[in-house]
Design an enzyme around this catalytic site. Structure first.
Site, PDB file in Angstrom:
ATOM      1  N   GLY A  11       0.864  -1.076   0.146  1.00  0.00           N
ATOM      2  CA  GLY A  11      -0.049   0.026   0.019  1.00  0.00           C
ATOM      3  C   GLY A  11       1.077   1.330  -0.094  1.00  0.00           C
ATOM      4  O   GLY A  11       1.845   1.609   0.845  1.00  0.00           O
ATOM      5  N   ARG A  21      13.786   9.864  -2.797  1.00  0.00           N
ATOM      6  CA  ARG A  21      14.433  11.019  -2.972  1.00  0.00           C
ATOM      7  C   ARG A  21      15.881  11.003  -2.324  1.00  0.00           C
ATOM      8  O   ARG A  21      17.163  11.015  -2.520  1.00  0.00           O
ATOM      9  CB  ARG A  21      13.879  12.455  -2.592  1.00  0.00           C
ATOM     10  N   ASP A 127       0.014   1.820   8.418  1.00  0.00           N
ATOM     11  CA  ASP A 127      -0.672   1.011   9.697  1.00  0.00           C
ATOM     12  C   ASP A 127       0.430   1.060  10.662  1.00  0.00           C
ATOM     13  O   ASP A 127      -0.176   0.851  11.732  1.00  0.00           O
ATOM     14  CB  ASP A 127      -0.867  -0.114   9.068  1.00  0.00           C
ATOM     15  N   ARG A 154     -17.224  15.389  13.778  1.00  0.00           N
ATOM     16  CA  ARG A 154     -17.738  15.713  15.240  1.00  0.00           C
ATOM     17  C   ARG A 154     -18.558  16.615  15.282  1.00  0.00           C
ATOM     18  O   ARG A 154     -19.767  16.814  16.048  1.00  0.00           O
ATOM     19  CB  ARG A 154     -16.653  16.160  16.143  1.00  0.00           C
ATOM     20  N   ALA A 186     -12.202  10.596  20.897  1.00  0.00           N
ATOM     21  CA  ALA A 186     -13.241   9.911  20.526  1.00  0.00           C
ATOM     22  C   ALA A 186     -13.351   8.973  21.881  1.00  0.00           C
ATOM     23  O   ALA A 186     -13.065   8.924  22.781  1.00  0.00           O
ATOM     24  CB  ALA A 186     -12.808   8.426  19.568  1.00  0.00           C
ATOM     25  N   GLU A 187     -14.850   8.810  21.927  1.00  0.00           N
ATOM     26  CA  GLU A 187     -15.426   8.062  23.093  1.00  0.00           C
ATOM     27  C   GLU A 187     -15.144   6.477  23.168  1.00  0.00           C
ATOM     28  O   GLU A 187     -14.928   6.040  24.286  1.00  0.00           O
ATOM     29  CB  GLU A 187     -17.052   8.646  23.183  1.00  0.00           C
TER      30      GLU A 187
HETATM   31  O1  F6P Z   1      -1.724   0.303   3.579  1.00  0.00           O
HETATM   32  C1  F6P Z   1      -2.104  -0.587   4.570  1.00  0.00           C
HETATM   33  C2  F6P Z   1      -3.747  -0.842   4.343  1.00  0.00           C
HETATM   34  O2  F6P Z   1      -3.962   0.635   4.452  1.00  0.00           O
HETATM   35  C3  F6P Z   1      -4.469  -1.467   5.572  1.00  0.00           C
HETATM   36  O3  F6P Z   1      -4.956  -0.603   6.565  1.00  0.00           O
HETATM   37  C4  F6P Z   1      -5.543  -1.598   4.507  1.00  0.00           C
HETATM   38  O4  F6P Z   1      -6.492  -2.766   5.125  1.00  0.00           O
HETATM   39  C5  F6P Z   1      -5.157  -2.133   3.145  1.00  0.00           C
HETATM   40  O5  F6P Z   1      -4.202  -1.230   3.260  1.00  0.00           O
HETATM   41  C6  F6P Z   1      -6.080  -1.846   2.074  1.00  0.00           C
HETATM   42  O6  F6P Z   1      -5.349  -1.600   0.957  1.00  0.00           O
HETATM   43  P1  F6P Z   1      -5.507  -2.311  -0.372  1.00  0.00           P
HETATM   44  O7  F6P Z   1      -6.924  -1.983  -0.767  1.00  0.00           O
HETATM   45  O8  F6P Z   1      -4.622  -1.099  -1.468  1.00  0.00           O
HETATM   46  O9  F6P Z   1      -5.204  -3.529  -0.729  1.00  0.00           O
END
Ligand code: F6P
Length: 319
Positions: A11, A21, A127, A154, A186-187
């Site tokens: 991701g 860079r 993450d 909120r 957040a609660e």
């Molecule tokens: O980059 C990590 C993450 O954002 C996770 O939290 C999420 O579940 C996942 O990627 C989803 O990514 P994709 O749809 O690109 O596989």
């Protein structure tokens, strides 16, 4: 060491370009050639790459995403995919490979190192779930993006006296969700690592209303279950109007924060220094503000654990 390769995988995360860079500029300053592999590990299999110089990375420190592009490549997990990747690296003369990505990229880095490739991994993922490092590149930016969005939600929660369930990213871990929860006040925070008790939550929601809380925001990590189902169960039990808002991919994009850019620059520089020093199969990490490195295999065989005292604090402060 004459030529190094650089690759982004998994991701995308804001700050990946700042890593590229730093890698390119540090390498070029030391007289190395740099090859950028495009489209993650698919690029190694398909032989898609570009030669990079100091000018190729001008004006990218402030850009989200990755100029090299990225894919989630299942083929690299197969023996034939791995062989083609290793062959490509030999063919194009890459002596050391810098891999920028999350835990999936670590597994690929580990496998490549077993095939004799000199690898350095850099943790980059929103993450923040990579073992051995306090922070991954992109986490700080995603946190700010999400907190800004929750602050806006909120306003509606308060005006309409509604409960909002805000779904955030985190399929396996709640590091991002928990931080968003604390920063946005957040609660409730629901994360994959912690089981929840619906009747206890509903009891607390009613009690909070009685104490005069007009808005109630719950941060719900995607790995914690189905937020729509959760919302209807809450409405059924409490009678409170409940809405779900999924933040989705806005968390992955956007201008990296200064903090993400600085971390990216420090990681990228250290990765090249490691390769130049003949150190391989390492993961660059930050711990208590100091940059260091650990074996990739250590990171692979351990799981980053949630800080329970931070979780308890979040609960305490949400009252
Ligand atoms: O980059 C990590 C993450 O954002 C996770 O939290 C999420 O579940 C996942 O990627 C989803 O990514 P994709 O749809 O690109 O596989």
């Amino acid at each position: 060491m004459k030529t190094i390769g650089v690759i982004t995988s998994g991701g995308d995360a804001p700050g990946m370009n700042a890593v590229i860079r730093a890698v390119v500029r540090t390498a070029v300053a030391s007289g190395l050639e740099v090859i950028g592999i495009e489209r993650g590990f698919a690029g190694l299999i398909e032989q898609r790459y570009v030669h990079l110089n100091a000018r190729s990375v001008s004006g990218i420190i402030n850009r989200g995403g990755t100029i090299l592009k990225t894919v989630r490549c299942a083929e690299i997990k197969s023996a034939s995919g791995m062989k083609r990747a290793v062959d490509t690296l030999k063919e194009i003369g890459v002596d050391g490979l810098v891999i920028i990505g999350g835990d999936g990229s670590l597994a690929a880095g580990n496998a490549l190192s077993k095939h004799g490739v000199n690898v350095v991994n850099i943790p980059a993922s929103i993450d923040n779930d990579v073992y051995g490092t306090d922070e991954t590149v992109g986490f700080d930016t995603a946190l700010d993006t999400a907190v800004d969005a929750v602050d806006k939600i909120r306003d509606t929660a308060t005006s309409h006296e509604r409960i909002f369930i805000v779904e955030v990213m985190g399929r396996e871990h709640g590091f991002l969700a928990l931080s968003i929860g604390v920063a946005a006040g957040a609660e409730f925070v629901l994360i994959p690592e912690m089981r929840y008790d619906l009747s206890a939550i509903c009891g607390k929601l009613k009690e909070a209303r009685q104490r005069g809380k007009t808005s109630l925001v719950m941060i719900f990590a995607e790995g914690a279950g189905n937020p729509q189902e959760f919302a209807s169960r809450i409405t059924k039990r409490t009678g409170f109007e409940t809405r779900v808002s999924a933040l989705g991919y806005i968390q992955r994009g956007g201008t990296p924060t200064g903090r993400s850019r600085i971390l990216a620059s420090r990681f990228g520089t250290r990765a090249v220094e490691l390769l130049l020093g003949g150190r391989k199969n390492r993961l660059v990490v930050v711990s208590r503000g100091r940059i260091s490195d650990i074996p990739i295999s250590t990171a692979i065989h351990n799981e980053k654990k949630l800080d329970l005292s931070f979780y308890r604090m979040a609960k305490e402060l949400s009252k």
